[in-house]
Design a protein around this motif. Structure first.
Motif, mmCIF file in Angstrom:
data_model
loop_
_atom_site.group_PDB
_atom_site.id
_atom_site.type_symbol
_atom_site.label_atom_id
_atom_site.label_comp_id
_atom_site.label_asym_id
_atom_site.label_seq_id
_atom_site.Cartn_x
_atom_site.Cartn_y
_atom_site.Cartn_z
ATOM 1 N N ALA A 190 0.785 -1.093 -0.004
ATOM 2 C CA ALA A 190 0.003 -0.059 0.106
ATOM 3 C C ALA A 190 0.872 1.032 0.069
ATOM 4 O O ALA A 190 0.734 2.131 -0.705
ATOM 5 N N ILE A 191 1.547 1.251 0.781
ATOM 6 C CA ILE A 191 2.741 2.511 0.784
ATOM 7 C C ILE A 191 3.663 2.592 -0.140
ATOM 8 O O ILE A 191 3.931 3.696 -0.880
ATOM 9 N N ALA A 192 4.121 1.343 -0.927
ATOM 10 C CA ALA A 192 4.969 1.515 -2.214
ATOM 11 C C ALA A 192 4.135 1.939 -3.238
ATOM 12 O O ALA A 192 4.555 2.667 -4.261
ATOM 13 N N TYR A 193 3.081 1.551 -3.291
ATOM 14 C CA TYR A 193 2.114 1.555 -4.489
ATOM 15 C C TYR A 193 1.733 3.314 -4.520
ATOM 16 O O TYR A 193 1.468 3.942 -5.421
ATOM 17 N N ALA A 194 1.139 3.657 -3.246
ATOM 18 C CA ALA A 194 0.905 5.201 -3.245
ATOM 19 C C ALA A 194 1.968 6.024 -3.523
ATOM 20 O O ALA A 194 1.882 6.798 -4.220
ATOM 21 N N LEU A 195 3.233 5.532 -3.268
ATOM 22 C CA LEU A 195 4.337 6.500 -3.860
ATOM 23 C C LEU A 195 4.528 6.309 -4.818
ATOM 24 O O LEU A 195 5.016 7.443 -5.680
ATOM 25 N N ALA A 196 4.341 4.984 -5.460
ATOM 26 C CA ALA A 196 4.666 5.175 -6.946
ATOM 27 C C ALA A 196 3.765 5.791 -7.641
ATOM 28 O O ALA A 196 4.461 6.667 -8.678
ATOM 29 N N PHE A 229 -7.189 12.123 -7.703
ATOM 30 C CA PHE A 229 -8.245 11.227 -6.723
ATOM 31 C C PHE A 229 -7.888 11.593 -5.350
ATOM 32 O O PHE A 229 -7.455 11.104 -4.597
ATOM 33 N N PRO A 230 -8.423 12.653 -5.012
ATOM 34 C CA PRO A 230 -9.231 13.732 -5.821
ATOM 35 C C PRO A 230 -8.436 14.758 -6.589
ATOM 36 O O PRO A 230 -8.896 15.514 -7.453
ATOM 37 N N THR A 231 -7.176 15.107 -6.205
ATOM 38 C CA THR A 231 -6.129 15.708 -7.046
ATOM 39 C C THR A 231 -5.239 15.164 -7.605
ATOM 40 O O THR A 231 -4.802 14.147 -7.083
ATOM 41 N N ALA A 232 -4.262 15.665 -8.224
ATOM 42 C CA ALA A 232 -3.175 15.100 -8.750
ATOM 43 C C ALA A 232 -1.938 14.964 -7.706
ATOM 44 O O ALA A 232 -1.344 13.716 -7.528
ATOM 45 N N GLY A 233 -2.076 15.793 -6.575
ATOM 46 C CA GLY A 233 -0.955 15.821 -5.731
ATOM 47 C C GLY A 233 -1.258 14.524 -4.681
ATOM 48 O O GLY A 233 -0.397 14.074 -4.056
ATOM 49 N N SER A 234 -2.534 14.263 -4.707
ATOM 50 C CA SER A 234 -2.850 13.151 -3.685
ATOM 51 C C SER A 234 -3.527 12.026 -4.584
ATOM 52 O O SER A 234 -4.180 11.089 -3.754
ATOM 53 N N CYS A 235 -2.767 11.873 -5.786
ATOM 54 C CA CYS A 235 -3.306 10.744 -6.671
ATOM 55 C C CYS A 235 -2.921 9.279 -6.223
ATOM 56 O O CYS A 235 -3.668 8.248 -6.993
ATOM 57 N N GLY A 236 -1.862 9.052 -5.452
ATOM 58 C CA GLY A 236 -1.496 7.736 -5.203
ATOM 59 C C GLY A 236 -2.312 7.127 -3.762
ATOM 60 O O GLY A 236 -2.291 5.870 -3.801
ATOM 61 N N ILE A 237 -2.825 7.695 -3.184
ATOM 62 C CA ILE A 237 -3.526 7.258 -1.814
ATOM 63 C C ILE A 237 -4.645 6.168 -2.325
ATOM 64 O O ILE A 237 -4.340 5.293 -1.779
ATOM 65 N N VAL A 238 -5.599 6.655 -2.889
ATOM 66 C CA VAL A 238 -6.767 5.737 -3.091
ATOM 67 C C VAL A 238 -6.393 4.400 -4.076
ATOM 68 O O VAL A 238 -6.396 3.289 -3.512
ATOM 69 N N GLN A 263 -5.169 19.183 4.090
ATOM 70 C CA GLN A 263 -6.073 18.054 4.699
ATOM 71 C C GLN A 263 -7.307 18.252 3.613
ATOM 72 O O GLN A 263 -7.850 17.144 3.738
ATOM 73 N N ALA A 264 -7.265 19.146 2.805
ATOM 74 C CA ALA A 264 -8.374 18.999 1.978
ATOM 75 C C ALA A 264 -8.011 18.152 0.617
ATOM 76 O O ALA A 264 -8.897 17.614 -0.329
ATOM 77 N N GLU A 265 -6.738 17.979 0.664
ATOM 78 C CA GLU A 265 -6.199 16.979 -0.639
ATOM 79 C C GLU A 265 -5.945 15.611 -0.118
ATOM 80 O O GLU A 265 -6.538 14.483 -0.172
ATOM 81 N N CYS A 266 -4.491 15.382 0.335
ATOM 82 C CA CYS A 266 -4.113 14.045 1.012
ATOM 83 C C CYS A 266 -4.960 13.730 2.212
ATOM 84 O O CYS A 266 -5.347 12.651 2.121
ATOM 85 N N GLY A 267 -5.637 14.728 2.953
ATOM 86 C CA GLY A 267 -6.558 14.359 3.836
ATOM 87 C C GLY A 267 -7.648 13.663 3.530
ATOM 88 O O GLY A 267 -8.185 12.509 3.891
ATOM 89 N N ALA A 268 -8.359 14.322 2.315
ATOM 90 C CA ALA A 268 -9.430 13.641 1.974
ATOM 91 C C ALA A 268 -9.281 12.627 1.085
ATOM 92 O O ALA A 268 -10.003 11.492 1.260
ATOM 93 N N ALA A 269 -8.080 12.534 0.255
ATOM 94 C CA ALA A 269 -7.928 11.180 -0.244
ATOM 95 C C ALA A 269 -7.652 10.119 0.762
ATOM 96 O O ALA A 269 -8.059 8.869 0.763
ATOM 97 N N ASN A 321 1.732 10.839 0.101
ATOM 98 C CA ASN A 321 0.768 9.822 -0.342
ATOM 99 C C ASN A 321 0.888 8.428 0.401
ATOM 100 O O ASN A 321 0.141 7.898 0.881
ATOM 101 N N ALA A 322 2.104 7.973 0.906
ATOM 102 C CA ALA A 322 2.531 6.929 1.393
ATOM 103 C C ALA A 322 2.004 6.982 2.737
ATOM 104 O O ALA A 322 1.474 6.089 3.401
#
Ligand code: SF4
Length: 303
Positions: free
Chosen positions: A94-100, A114-123, A173-179, A229-230
């Motif tokens: 999970a952490i490697a995929y999110a970082l990738a 997801f929801p933004t480019a900066g937070s795109c790896g988390i979901v 909080q609204a980008e990575c937090g939301a993700a 993201n990780a």
């Protein structure tokens, strides 16, 4: 068809009036809004989910190195570490995929916001890692996997409706937090959680991100974004672990969103994506800003 909902309670009422389960409603809603059939919506979802897969495969197959030097192929390192403290395959993936995925974004690759480019790896990092590590006999089929992405998106809709998904408005909080909250909901759905538990898992994750500043070094979506993201993938895993153990959120999801909005509104402007505060103005952060502004090599001595 009712397509608007502002709170979890609203959503529950809509499901009741439409007489549909959550996943079925979300597909029907998309089909209604876009004027498409359910099959067309599902096909488009599958296409986007495969883009997330391609991004994570790219990020793990070769080190992603950005022009700025701030992204340095860490996903490859993390996927096969020389030393590890937690060796559970789901967590480590999970952490490697999110970082990738986040590194691919930082290097200009193709991702799904997801929801933004900066937070795109988390979901995608969280959901793909869960799917990839199911034991034989417990495989997750495409329909169930698709639904998890839709449930995650539904949490994003709820946050966007009453707060924001923009770091420039509400901080990270609204980008990575939301993700992280979206990933927790998607994961809870894959774990078979009921409606209330899905949003409770989202609340648990989101609470732990409140107040997160947006302070990108040199104004680039790399530091702290990529590694965050990780961290937020791990946050989502923790939220669902708590939920499955019966450790629920004292504050309901809708009230956490209210708090996110209030905190975002009170964040100083320099912590809302303009790179004028926090990590961006540390000596190291500023040195990157200078280097990126003027990337010419130094003239050799004596010339
Ligand atoms: S720190 Fe700012 S730019 Fe980076 S991911 Fe978070 S909100 Fe986006």
């Amino acid at each position: 068809m009712k397509t608007r909902f502002h709170t979890v309670q609203d959503l529950a009422s809509v499901l009741e009036s439409e007489n549909l389960p959550l996943g079925g409603y979300l597909v029907a809603r998309e089909a209604f809004i876009q004027g498409k059939t359910a099959d067309e919506v599902n096909a488009e979802l599958d296409r986007r989910i495969q883009i997330t897969r391609a991004a994570l495969d790219r990020g793990l197959s070769a080190p992603q190195l950005s022009f700025s030097g701030l992204t340095r192929g860490n996903a490859v390192r993390l996927a096969a570490p020389e030393k590890a403290i937690v060796t559970d395959p789901f967590y480590t993936r999970a952490i490697a995929y999110a970082l990738a995925v986040a590194e691919v974004n930082a290097c200009g690759g193709r991702v799904i916001s997801f929801p933004t480019a900066g937070s795109c790896g988390i979901v995608p990092g969280t959901l793909w890692a869960f799917r990839d590590t199911r034991p034989s006999g417990e495989e997750i089929d495409d329909a169930r996997f698709r639904e998890a992405f839709l449930v995650a998106s539904c949490v994003g809709i709820l946050i966007a409706e009453r707060a924001t998904l923009a770091g420039a408005e509400g901080g990270c909080q609204a980008e990575c937090g939301a993700a992280g909250a979206m990933a927790a909901a998607g994961l809870a759905s894959l774990c078979g959680c009921a409606f209330g538990a899905i949003f409770d898992a989202a609340a648990l994750s989101l609470k732990n991100s409140l107040g997160l500043a947006c302070d990108p070094v040199a104004g680039l979506v790399e530091v702290p974004c990529v590694k965050r993201n990780a961290f937020l993938a791990a946050n989502a895993l923790t939220a669902v672990s708590l939920e499955l153990a019966g450790v629920t959120s004292v504050i309901p999801f809708d009230e956490v969103v209210t708090a996110l909005k209030a905190i975002g509104d009170s964040l100083p402007a320099n912590l809302r994506e303009n790179a004028q505060g926090g990590l961006a103005v540390t000596p190291t952060g500023l040195s990157y800003r200078e280097k990126i502004r003027d990337p010419r090599p130094e003239a050799p001595a004596g010339v």
